[in-house]
Structures are given as C-alpha cells and as structure tokens.
Write an enzyme that holds these catalytic residues in place. Structure first.
Site, PDB file in Angstrom:
ATOM      1  N   ASP A   1      -1.001  28.766   2.555  1.00 20.75           N
ATOM      2  CA  ASP A   1      -0.511  28.492   1.201  1.00 20.75           C
ATOM      3  C   ASP A   1       0.829  29.183   0.957  1.00 20.75           C
ATOM      4  O   ASP A   1       1.775  28.576   0.444  1.00 20.75           O
ATOM      5  CB  ASP A   1      -1.562  28.959   0.191  1.00 20.75           C
ATOM      6  CG  ASP A   1      -1.239  28.523  -1.233  1.00 20.75           C
ATOM      7  OD1 ASP A   1      -0.587  27.475  -1.390  1.00 20.75           O
ATOM      8  OD2 ASP A   1      -1.646  29.228  -2.170  1.00 20.75           O
TER       9      ASP A   1
ATOM     10  N   HIS B   1      -8.892  32.872  -1.567  1.00 18.63           N
ATOM     11  CA  HIS B   1      -7.608  32.725  -0.897  1.00 18.63           C
ATOM     12  C   HIS B   1      -6.508  33.585  -1.501  1.00 18.63           C
ATOM     13  O   HIS B   1      -5.381  33.604  -0.968  1.00 18.63           O
ATOM     14  CB  HIS B   1      -7.182  31.241  -0.862  1.00 18.63           C
ATOM     15  CG  HIS B   1      -6.658  30.699  -2.146  1.00 18.63           C
ATOM     16  ND1 HIS B   1      -7.464  30.414  -3.231  1.00 18.63           N
ATOM     17  CD2 HIS B   1      -5.396  30.371  -2.528  1.00 18.63           C
ATOM     18  CE1 HIS B   1      -6.736  29.938  -4.213  1.00 18.63           C
ATOM     19  NE2 HIS B   1      -5.465  29.900  -3.815  1.00 18.63           N
ATOM     20  N   HIS B   2      -6.807  34.305  -2.578  1.00 16.31           N
ATOM     21  CA  HIS B   2      -5.836  35.267  -3.119  1.00 16.31           C
ATOM     22  C   HIS B   2      -6.251  36.710  -2.838  1.00 16.31           C
ATOM     23  O   HIS B   2      -5.606  37.645  -3.326  1.00 16.31           O
ATOM     24  CB  HIS B   2      -5.639  35.050  -4.619  1.00 16.31           C
ATOM     25  CG  HIS B   2      -4.726  33.913  -4.941  1.00 16.31           C
ATOM     26  ND1 HIS B   2      -3.404  33.878  -4.571  1.00 16.31           N
ATOM     27  CD2 HIS B   2      -4.960  32.733  -5.587  1.00 16.31           C
ATOM     28  CE1 HIS B   2      -2.852  32.746  -4.990  1.00 16.31           C
ATOM     29  NE2 HIS B   2      -3.778  32.034  -5.607  1.00 16.31           N
TER      30      HIS B   2
ATOM     31  N   HIS C   1      -8.206  24.373  -2.722  1.00 18.74           N
ATOM     32  CA  HIS C   1      -7.980  25.803  -2.958  1.00 18.74           C
ATOM     33  C   HIS C   1      -7.487  26.117  -4.370  1.00 18.74           C
ATOM     34  O   HIS C   1      -7.814  27.160  -4.925  1.00 18.74           O
ATOM     35  CB  HIS C   1      -7.000  26.384  -1.920  1.00 18.74           C
ATOM     36  CG  HIS C   1      -5.601  25.865  -2.008  1.00 18.74           C
ATOM     37  ND1 HIS C   1      -5.245  24.620  -1.544  1.00 18.74           N
ATOM     38  CD2 HIS C   1      -4.469  26.426  -2.503  1.00 18.74           C
ATOM     39  CE1 HIS C   1      -3.961  24.434  -1.742  1.00 18.74           C
ATOM     40  NE2 HIS C   1      -3.446  25.514  -2.328  1.00 18.74           N
ATOM     41  N   ASP C   2      -6.714  25.224  -4.986  1.00 15.64           N
ATOM     42  CA  ASP C   2      -6.162  25.507  -6.316  1.00 15.64           C
ATOM     43  C   ASP C   2      -6.755  24.619  -7.404  1.00 15.64           C
ATOM     44  O   ASP C   2      -6.142  24.423  -8.456  1.00 15.64           O
ATOM     45  CB  ASP C   2      -4.633  25.344  -6.298  1.00 15.64           C
ATOM     46  CG  ASP C   2      -3.921  26.612  -5.857  1.00 15.64           C
ATOM     47  OD1 ASP C   2      -4.552  27.698  -5.908  1.00 15.64           O
ATOM     48  OD2 ASP C   2      -2.757  26.522  -5.441  1.00 15.64           O
TER      49      ASP C   2
ATOM     50  N   HIS D   1      -7.807  31.416 -12.304  1.00 12.65           N
ATOM     51  CA  HIS D   1      -7.990  30.098 -11.681  1.00 12.65           C
ATOM     52  C   HIS D   1      -8.881  30.173 -10.443  1.00 12.65           C
ATOM     53  O   HIS D   1      -9.495  29.182 -10.055  1.00 12.65           O
ATOM     54  CB  HIS D   1      -6.640  29.453 -11.353  1.00 12.65           C
ATOM     55  CG  HIS D   1      -6.046  29.854 -10.029  1.00 12.65           C
ATOM     56  ND1 HIS D   1      -5.285  30.992  -9.872  1.00 12.65           N
ATOM     57  CD2 HIS D   1      -6.126  29.270  -8.804  1.00 12.65           C
ATOM     58  CE1 HIS D   1      -4.904  31.078  -8.610  1.00 12.65           C
ATOM     59  NE2 HIS D   1      -5.397  30.049  -7.936  1.00 12.65           N
TER      60      HIS D   1
ATOM     61  N   LYS E   1      -6.800  25.552 -11.172  1.00 17.41           N
ATOM     62  CA  LYS E   1      -5.615  25.525 -12.038  1.00 17.41           C
ATOM     63  C   LYS E   1      -5.732  24.484 -13.146  1.00 17.41           C
ATOM     64  O   LYS E   1      -4.957  24.500 -14.098  1.00 17.41           O
ATOM     65  CB  LYS E   1      -4.363  25.233 -11.197  1.00 17.41           C
ATOM     66  CG  LYS E   1      -3.908  26.414 -10.351  1.00 17.41           C
ATOM     67  CD  LYS E   1      -2.623  26.087  -9.607  1.00 17.41           C
ATOM     68  CE  LYS E   1      -2.130  27.280  -8.792  1.00 17.41           C
ATOM     69  NZ  LYS E   1      -0.887  26.964  -8.031  1.00 17.41           N
TER      70      LYS E   1
END
Length: 513
Positions: free
Chosen positions: A457, A428-429, A373-374, A402, A377
């Site tokens: 998260d 997811h944000h 998911h990240d 990101h 970054k």
C-alpha cells in the site's frame, strides 16, 4: 542399354515421410568390429515405422555416461569383458541401481561365457537376455531386438498410462480449483495417446465463448498440448496446422464428428453448453480398432465436460474478483485515490507473498483479499477523507477509525477471502516496531497478510500522485522503504521487496492511473 533399368519409376503416390522418431540402441563393446557388424546387420531394421538409432560406447565408463545422457534409450547390447573382466556387469548395476532406469532392455553379449556363467548372471543381475557372441547370428540378433523393442514399447505404454491416470485422478479431485483444467486435459491426452499406442503428440483447442460456433471464421485457441504442441498453448490453431489439417478440422467442426486422416484425427468435443472445441491427435496407427475409436469418442466428450465445469468455476471466481475490485475502487475514488490502486496493490501483494515464501494458494488468497484493505473508509467524512492538507490531531483520530470500521464490515464471514480481508483491513496500518494502529501490534503478532499489504500500500501510494502529494521517483521510494526497515516494515519483507523490484515496477506500469 543398362540405363533402361538402373532406376525404377517414380511412385504414383508420395511417400509418407512423417518423422515418428527412432528407437535408440546403445552398443557397448571394446571391439570396433562388433559395432560395425551390429550396425550392418540391423541397418534395415524397422519397427512401428521407426528405425534404429545407434549410439556407441567402447568402455563401461563411457557407457555409464551415455546412459545418463540418453535416458530414453530402448536397448543396450552390452559386452561383459571390457576394461575389466566384469565391466559389463558393473554397467548393469549402474543402470538399475544408480540411474534407476528400469525401462531399458539389457541384452548381455559375451565372447567368453566362462567369465560370466549364464545361470549365475541371470539370477544375480537384472538383465533381459544373455547371448554368446558366437551364437548371435544376424537372424537371431534381429529376433532379440524385435522382442526387446516390443517389451520396451509395452513398458513405456504402461508407464505413460500410469502417469496419465495419476494426472486425471489428481485433476478430478481438484476439478474445481482454478488451474486444474490444464493438468486434466494434459492427463487425458497423455492417457489417450498411450492407450492408442502412438506418439505423445496431441492438443486441445477451443473457441472463445463470445464467438459463434457455427461461424466459418471462428478462431480456435490452443488450450493445452503435448509433444511438439506443448509450446503452442495460447496460439491460434491456424498458426500451427497446415491447410489440409485445417480443412479436416473444419469438417469435424461442421459435422460435429470425428474425422480420421492418414496419421491424425480431429475429434469434435460436444456437451450441453458446447461452444466448439477440438481434440487433435497425430501419429496414430494406420488402422484403429472399434474399441480404440469408441475410446476416442468417450474422451472427446469427457474432456469438454471437464473443461466447461472448470471454466464455469473460473468465471464465478473472476466475477467475484471483479465485484471486489469495483466496490474497492468506488471507495478509493471517493477518497480521490486512483481507481487502479486496488488492482496494483492486489498484484503487488501476490508477488511479495510468493517472494516471501508463501504457498501459491496463500498468494492467490491475499491477491483476492487485498483490495478490501481500505473498505472502512466508506464511513469516514469527506472533509477528513479528502483534505488536501495534513490532518490535525482530531481528524487523524477519525481517520484511524477506518481500520476498525473495515473490520466491522467484513468480520464474521465463513468465506476465507472475506475473512482474510477483515484481517487485512484491521492490521495493515500496524507497524513492525509496534508503533502502528489500531492495537499497536508488533513483529510476528501482525498477521503476515497485514504486513505484506502495509508495504504494498505504501509503495503504490508513494509511486502515484495523491490529493496531498506528487508522485515520488522510484529511487526516492526505495530509499524511504529501506529507511523504514525494522520500524514500519518487517526486515525480511523489505529484502523481498528489493529482490523483486523489477517485477513490482512492471505491475505499476501495467495498471496506470
């Protein structure tokens, strides 16, 4: 004087008291004398080392209840006339039509043949024999019970073969799925025990890959079991078998062969990549035909091949997952997140997905994809990524990129885990009310995987210390997530979160910082 022959000498060899169960016989008659005489006449009856277990009912209504309680009954000796003239016939209809029990053998007994003419009853009711009480001598009763038990045994054997074969076919079709090996082995053992005409008592055990197959100290772990061994899965073989059986197991292991004992066997399972496995079956007949012995050999070989094929597939999947974890952890550690954050999020997502009602396949997929998911970054400058204070507006705009960076890294893959990871990285944000980023999606327009990862998260981040905050108490986290119900998070998902909180906290504790 008489004391010299009151008792016979003790036998030289111990008697085999192996309990192979009983054949259940249901006696349905409103005359207690009939029950007593029947039990007396059959008191010494034995078939395939199993005696009879009598269950009494004195009315049709009572018989229906016992039929439901004893679905494994082999025979019912059924009177026709009891509380009503056709009470027995109504029990027949109940057995076949309501209880859907086509295995039990129904022997109709009547003291008044004129009440239910034999020809009419045989044609109109699904019974297996019809006897007048006056003609049913002790010898004839013995004969009818013996023939009925043989029929019942064969019917059960055919049914077990059908079920076992169905499992083998299903497992063969899905042989490379992660969990099919357990069903495959269970089906193989059920099929084998059925074909050998024995009790459903078998288990399959194997050593760990890292152990030396030739070592006398190799620990064998039970992978699958049926009958009394069903609850032994995961146990050390030494915890389940007694000394004599363990000695026979070691003999089969050393000789790489099949060892037959009084009423059980150990079959060494061999293949090109074998690391020592064993098939154990108990309750076998005293004598096995050459055909049956060949069948055991074939099954022993095929079980091991199937086991190793699926084990190889599972190893590949485990390796893939570990690589995903390690890469994702490297990204998280760069941003001073805890290394176990991605593992916790993965398992939290799995629990939420199942609670939400997604299929096991979908839940497994989100567990494998969530650690990505990240991943975006990796393209964020350290000055922004690790800033201990609140980001200013320009820095926040950089941080928000990101999601697109992660999507750009993962998009276009033909593999569903990477493809799901791309969707999660991008969405997811997003927020349920449309106030999230990067595209301001709202409600169900946000992919369910994105919605689940969003909550997982945030939950994990709040429960742990970060460079910009201390960890929150569980009560404070629950209060915050519920306050965001309908705005940041999907309402149904928050309800699932609340309902599964104990399980989620176990995951949190299982993978500490």
């Amino acid at each position: 004087m008489m004391g010299d022959f009151l008792f016979s000498d003790e036998p030289d060899t111990p008697v085999d008291n192996t309990d192979l169960g009983t054949w259940k016989v249901l006696i349905v008659d409103d005359e207690p004398e009939v029950h007593a005489v029947t039990k007396l006449a059959l008191s010494d009856f034995e078939f395939q080392n199993k005696r009879l277990e009598f269950i009494s009912a004195y009315s049709g209504a009572e018989a229906k209840t016992l039929i439901d309680e004893h679905k494994d009954a082999a025979i019912v000796l059924l009177d026709v006339v009891m509380e009503t003239d056709d009470a027995g016939l109504q029990v027949v209809k109940y057995i076949r039509e309501t209880a859907k029990n086509n295995h039990i053998r129904i022997i109709l007994r009547t003291g008044q043949p004129g009440q239910a003419p034999e020809r009419q009853v045989i044609v109109n009711f699904d019974i297996n024999d019809y006897k007048s009480k006056t003609e049913l001598t002790a010898q004839k009763l013995f004969t009818v019970i013996m023939s009925s038990l043989r029929s019942y045994r064969d019917i059960i054997s055919i049914e077990q073969s059908r079920v076992g074969l169905e499992k083998i076919i299903t497992a063969s079709r899905n042989i490379f799925s992660a969990h099919s090996i357990e069903h495959f082995i269970e089906g193989v053992m059920q099929q084998l025990t059925s074909l050998l005409g024995i009790s459903d008592q078998a288990m399959y055990a194997t050593t760990l890959v890292a152990q030396n197959p030739a070592s006398q100290n190799s620990k064998m772990i039970i992978c699958s079991g049926t009958g009394e061994f069903e609850k032994s899965e995961g146990k050390d073989l030494e915890e389940v078998l007694h000394a004599e059986q363990l000695s026979a197991c070691q003999e089969a292991l050393n000789n790489q062969s099949i060892i037959y004992k009084d009423n059980y066997l150990f079959a060494y399972c061999s293949s090109e990549y074998n690391h020592s496995s064993m098939l154990f079956i108990t309750g076998i007949p005293n004598t096995l035909t050459d055909t049956q012995r060949n069948l055991v050999e074939i099954f022993a070989q095929n079980v091991q091949l199937a086991f190793e094929n699926v084990q190889l597939q599972s190893e590949i999947e485990a390796t893939q997952q570990e690589l995903v974890y390690r890469l994702s952890e490297a990204v998280e550690q760069r941003s001073t997140e805890t290394g176990n954050h991605v593992k916790r999020v993965a398992h939290i997502c799995h629990a939420l997905a199942l609670g939400y009602g997604l299929s096991k396949q979908q839940a497994d997929l989100i567990r494998l994809a969530a650690p990505l998911h990240d991943v975006g970054k990796v393209g964020i400058p350290d000055s922004v990524l690790n800033k201990p204070a609140r980001l200013d507006a320009p820095e926040w705009e950089v941080m928000k990129t990101h999601t697109d960076k992660g999507y750009g890294i993962l998009k276009g893959s033909a593999h569903e885990i990477v493809s799901a990871g791309a969707t999660i990285a991008k969405e997811h944000h997003e927020k349920w009310d449309g106030s999230g980023y990067p595209e301001g999606l709202a409600g169900n327009k946000i992919n369910i995987f994105g919605r689940i990862v969003a909550l997982a998260d945030v939950y994990d981040a709040l429960r742990h210390k970060r460079c910009y905050k201390d960890s929150w108490t569980l009560e404070r986290v629950v209060e915050e997530i519920n306050a965001q119900k309908g705005t940041h998070f999907e309402p149904k998902l928050v309800d699932v979160f609340n309902a599964n909180l104990d399980e989620l906290e176990i995951i949190i504790k299982r993978y500490p910082d």
